[in-house]
Design an enzyme around this catalytic site. Sequence first.
Site, PDB file in Angstrom:
ATOM      1  N   HIS A 216      26.316 -37.767  46.590  1.00 24.17           N
ATOM      2  CA  HIS A 216      24.812 -37.021  47.144  1.00 24.17           C
ATOM      3  C   HIS A 216      25.716 -36.113  47.626  1.00 24.17           C
ATOM      4  O   HIS A 216      26.644 -35.546  48.464  1.00 24.17           O
ATOM      5  CB  HIS A 216      24.011 -38.025  47.516  1.00 24.17           C
ATOM      6  CG  HIS A 216      24.630 -37.865  49.325  1.00 24.17           C
ATOM      7  ND1 HIS A 216      25.909 -38.591  49.731  1.00 24.17           N
ATOM      8  CD2 HIS A 216      24.114 -37.588  50.341  1.00 24.17           C
ATOM      9  CE1 HIS A 216      25.629 -39.296  51.241  1.00 24.17           C
ATOM     10  NE2 HIS A 216      24.765 -37.905  52.041  1.00 24.17           N
ATOM     11  N   TYR A 241      18.050 -35.657  54.992  1.00 24.87           N
ATOM     12  CA  TYR A 241      17.845 -36.164  56.373  1.00 24.87           C
ATOM     13  C   TYR A 241      18.920 -35.153  57.360  1.00 24.87           C
ATOM     14  O   TYR A 241      20.451 -34.634  56.286  1.00 24.87           O
ATOM     15  CB  TYR A 241      18.314 -37.487  56.418  1.00 24.87           C
ATOM     16  CG  TYR A 241      19.865 -37.571  55.844  1.00 24.87           C
ATOM     17  CD1 TYR A 241      21.037 -37.008  56.606  1.00 24.87           C
ATOM     18  CD2 TYR A 241      20.830 -38.006  54.408  1.00 24.87           C
ATOM     19  CE1 TYR A 241      22.817 -37.494  55.571  1.00 24.87           C
ATOM     20  CE2 TYR A 241      21.221 -38.588  53.559  1.00 24.87           C
ATOM     21  CZ  TYR A 241      22.664 -37.709  54.785  1.00 24.87           C
ATOM     22  OH  TYR A 241      23.817 -37.931  53.509  1.00 24.87           O
ATOM     23  N   ASP A 516      14.861 -75.357  45.348  1.00 22.33           N
ATOM     24  CA  ASP A 516      14.567 -75.767  44.496  1.00 22.33           C
ATOM     25  C   ASP A 516      14.311 -76.343  43.032  1.00 22.33           C
ATOM     26  O   ASP A 516      14.632 -75.521  42.398  1.00 22.33           O
ATOM     27  CB  ASP A 516      12.897 -76.119  44.848  1.00 22.33           C
ATOM     28  CG  ASP A 516      11.991 -75.061  44.534  1.00 22.33           C
ATOM     29  OD1 ASP A 516      12.474 -74.149  43.780  1.00 22.33           O
ATOM     30  OD2 ASP A 516      10.785 -74.530  43.827  1.00 22.33           O
TER      31      ASP A 516
END
Length: 775
Positions: A216, A241, A516
Amino acid sequence: MAGPKVVIIGAGVVGCALADELAARGWTDVTVLEQGPLFVTGGSSSHAPGLVFQTNPSRTMARFARYTVDKYAELGCFSPVGSLEVATTPERLAELHRRFGFGQSWGISSFLVDPDECVSLFPLVEKSVILGGLHVPTDGLASAVKAAEAQATRSRARFIGNVRVNRIDSSDGRVTGVSTADESYPADIVVSCAGFWGPEIGKLAGVPIPLLPMAHQYVRTTPAGATDDLPILRHQDRDLYFRAHGDRLGIGSYLHEPMPVELADLPGDAHPSMLPFTPDAFKTSWSAATELIPALRGTTLDDAFNGVFSFTADGFPLLGEARDLRGFWVAEAIWITHSAGAAKAVAEWMVDGRPGIDLHECDLNRFDPAQLAPGYVRKRAIRSFVEVYDIIHPLDPPAVRNLRVSPFHSRQVALGATFGEAMGWERPLWYATNPPPEELRPRDEWSARHWSPIAETEARLTRRRVALYDMTPLTRLEVIGPVSFLNGLTSGDVDRPVGAVVYTLLLDAAGGIRSDITVARLAEDRFQVGVNGPLDLDWLLRHAPAGVSVRDVTGGTCGLGVWGPRARELVAPLTDVDVSAEKFKYFQVREGYLGMVPVTMLRLSYVGELGWEIYTRAEYGPRLWDTLWEAGPELGLIAAGRLAFNSLRLEKGYRAWGVDMTCEDDPFQAGLGFAVRPQARPATPPDRRLACLTVADTEDMPMGNEPVYAGGFAVGHVTSAAYGYTVGGPIAYAWLPTALCEPGTQVEIGYFDRRLLATVATEPLFDPRHERLRR
């Protein structure tokens, strides 16, 4: 005691963190080998911008991040400048409300702020384009190289740089060490912390490490009026960002076509993870950045590169020990945000035999073999890259679909099935041939994204008539061997007569609960075991002694849930098995024929209705479906999907492992009838229980992981939720303090920008005396 000999491959921030965490637990015979120089190694840690956003939909990933913040702050490697995520669209603003809820669920303090407060926190942003923001004061900036060196120094491990591992040594299926061109390093345990080079280390060990290196873009500007106390900033509407570098700004962008990287194409210099910048791909990002931060219009790019990092098929890290090469561990695809937390969990796992938190979504062995195929990893990692970084992304790489289909698939397509995908399986969600109800129940746009009103029709007709549910994707194992093998790994006595079905708990080596399982005894030494996927298979295979066979038969078999009050009327004329209530009781199994199809029938029901799970070999699947379908019109038989199934199971109070319960939770307080030896039950009263909540009937429908409030404070979180069409309202399950689990207690569920009134209910909501099942 120095512990076993450990060799860690990779001295990035993860490898250094793991050495430190092992030292803290008394394991000091640790050697860390690094192909680059110490500690600017040339990997992702060397160029990581260091932004730490703790909030995450995953409880596990949020915990990793919180621990990383605390540890690096203690080491002086973290700057708590806070974070600000801004919204420029109504959809993003709604998402920020949801992220605020995730923070409340996981104990991360945050604040929703208006545009004025956004400008106060980050004065460079343009107020007119912002609708609001999310501020997390404890987020900030971590220095990856500084953190790596600090942890390496504290660990007192032996660090050796500029050496490349070219062989993983092993004997009798267990690692014995690693070798470089010049030296061999004996080891009892080898851990790959090689980052995006992980797949190459995996090849040396003969162990698939399913990650994809991707790039990136990251740039630094000329002076832009920034200051080091600015919070880190995220603009997800445009996949950007920002962070301050003195008076300059660093900008990271994902607003480009995904950039998968071939390791052979990496530069051979000191910075192999920093690829040449692609300016044309950054033009749209720069335009979006200047729109949000007008001060950038007077700047230029001072430094720019495409940085390489690791991505997996589902966006989660790869942690754990390989089954086929004991002693070979992996800690890969971990960003600096989660580095110390993930290292702590792996160190606990290695030293204590189990991690301190649930890691099922990060476990190396969580994938089906088909999901390890290089083509799958590549395509799915690219898709995951897009899904993780933006909920409204302009790019749409093709998804990987139709990898695993049941033998019923063509019949389901003919009935207009809409499919969802899980673990590579195509699973019907609903069928277009079932009409929607006359009165359409309103649903908010978020919870309606993968929903149809047809689910109400299917749920109601299951309760009134009979329905077919595709159970093929449930993992089934054939275990051949003495019953003592299963008895030794479970909490309940599975040594029952042939024909019995036992629902119990699978235990780890320390007696902790893994999941389980359902054990059906077909003969003295032959069992069909229903488990929760590859992780349970992995555990049983690891512990199977000589003379015990454990085989995954899922792909070679198929199954239908035949449930509803008219199920016996449908099945009885077709089978040579006596399906009367007296001869075929709940939790029993029989083998026989249904029409001309050899079947195994389990008297089980997840939806609270009379019926059976009916299994056969895959080649008989179409005939099994047709035999039932052709006999069904007079009884009103329908095919039904997962949405109806989920609604019905919650009405009946059946919890799903991995969703409602994990190994961290106390399943004895989840209200299920596990077969458990008395000594396996906890001796002290629980402080938390899984409670059933009925929710005020609005068009809002919780989706999971929302916070639950009492007295104005977040006290728990939602696990799963669905609309209960039989009981006439939304249902949610949530872990709450025991004191709040008294029926009638009122709480609130945080749902985006509002709170939904909910009431603790007596369970089960439907058929409390189990009369429908007893039939």
